[in-house]
Scaffold this active site. Structure first.
Site, PDB file in Angstrom:
ATOM      1  N   LYS A  46       0.860  -1.110  -0.026  1.00  0.00           N
ATOM      2  CA  LYS A  46      -0.070   0.218   0.097  1.00  0.00           C
ATOM      3  C   LYS A  46       0.641   1.202  -0.093  1.00  0.00           C
ATOM      4  CE  LYS A  46      -4.090  -1.850  -0.354  1.00  0.00           C
ATOM      5  NZ  LYS A  46      -5.034  -1.284  -1.238  1.00  0.00           N
ATOM      6  N   SER A 274      -2.723 -13.036   3.824  1.00  0.00           N
ATOM      7  CA  SER A 274      -2.837 -12.862   2.051  1.00  0.00           C
ATOM      8  C   SER A 274      -2.056 -13.275   1.252  1.00  0.00           C
ATOM      9  CB  SER A 274      -3.382 -11.225   2.080  1.00  0.00           C
ATOM     10  OG  SER A 274      -2.172 -10.428   2.180  1.00  0.00           O
TER      11      SER A 274
END
Ligand code: PMP
Length: 326
Positions: A46, A274
């Site tokens: 991110k 993830s």
């Protein structure tokens, strides 16, 4: 753009150009490569959108220097935005559902941002709504809205995708990535499809997530522990374009938990849930390519390891499955 060979001026100059590393659990003839996004300064994928979106929004005047960024986030986006905001002269306020990891919330605070919690039961929708209410209270504030802002996709189209193409000289057979906002998967896919139009594209979610509804399936909703990917209401994930996706793979939390440990023990990857979901889905797709049940333009699979397991130690990611507090 980072340089690992010369001194640079700011941590923002170290975003991107992350390593692409083989996953050894791949079948013999179909290598899997994972982009190690914990090499970014805020230790997640991110950081890319933090820098790209804020620079673009300042450029086009969505917010003036000295203004405030207000964003609903599970945490990594907050860290990425907080790093970029501080360097670009902006304040940052993040709205985070309570269930997300304390490490992330402490890091956002350390970076100078304000963290506001919303009840877990209100989901990401509740956080989004609260962020918009808060933004009304400031002059010169902007809600980048990673769930609907095309700049999120563009960040990956302009950085992550081209880096993968460069590293593999365009030989990308399949792209496999878990979807939260879906910015990562959509952006990489758009970049790679420009050069490899028939690349096989696979979206990954934990079982219990309901991206299947976008494919006309009757997805059974349930709780999952995996953090950062999946949805309980696919209408929120406005960037997820099912027409770009060939396959949607759902992975069970228990298998994800075991894969997290295997990746650490056998391959030295300290990556989070993830990443483990992506690793399993990538192995599945590589197997399909090897058996010929998927016709990919190259015998390679590319995936992403979005962040590090260190960020979730307080949730017991390496304890037993039952003790993992997702
Ligand atoms: N993994 C983790 C740990 C994340 O924080 C995110 C972002 N929510 C993702 C994967 C998915 O990335 P994207 O939002 O680009 O789909």
């Amino acid at each position: 753009m980072t340089s690992h060979r010369e001194p640079v001026d700011s941590v923002l100059d170290t975003v991107g150009e992350t390593p692409l590393v083989s996953v050894h659990a791949a079948p013999a003839d179909v290598p899997i490569y994972a982009k190690l996004e914990s090499f970014n300064p805020g230790a997640s994928v991110k950081d890319r959108i933090g820098q790209y979106m804020l620079e673009a929004m300042l450029d086009r005047g969505d917010v003036e220097p000295g203004g405030t960024v207000v964003e609903p986030t599970a945490g990594n986006t907050g860290i990425g935005f907080a790093i970029a905001a501080g360097r670009l002269g902006l304040d940052a306020v993040f709205v985070v559902p309570e269930r997300f990891s304390l490490e992330k919330q402490q890091l956002m605070d350390a970076l100078g941002a304000t963290v506001i919690n919303t009840p877990t039961d209100d989901g990401m929708d509740g956080a989004i709504q609260r962020a918009h209410e808060l933004a009304e209270e400031f002059d010169n504030a902007v809600v980048p809205q990673q769930f609907s802002n095309p700049l999120n996709v563009e960040a990956h189209r302009k950085t992550t995708g081209p880096e993968i193409l460069d590293a593999l000289d365009g030989e990308v057979g399949a792209i496999v990535a878990g979807c939260g906002t879906a910015g990562t998967l959509m952006g990489i896919t758009k970049a790679v499809r420009d050069r490899v139009p028939d690349v096989h594209v696979v979206a990954v979610e934990p079982e219990g997530s309901t991206f299947g509804t976008l494919f006309g399936r009757n997805s059974e909703e349930g709780e999952y522990k995996t953090e950062g990917i999946g949805t309980h209401d696919a209408d929120t994930n406005e960037l997820f374009d099912p027409t770009l996706v060939d396959e949607l793979v759902a992975i069970d939390d228990r298998e994800i938990h075991a894969e997290m440990r295997r990746l650490a023990t056998e391959e030295g990857h300290l990556v989070a849930s993830s990443a483990a979901a992506n690793s399993l889905a990538a192995q599945q797709v590589a197997g399909e390519i090897e058996r010929g049940s998927v016709d990919a333009p190259h015998d390679t699979v590319v995936t992403v390891f979005p962040d590090s397991s260190e960020r979730y130690l307080s949730k017991g990611v390496y304890r037993s499955f039952e003790a993992w507090d997702g």
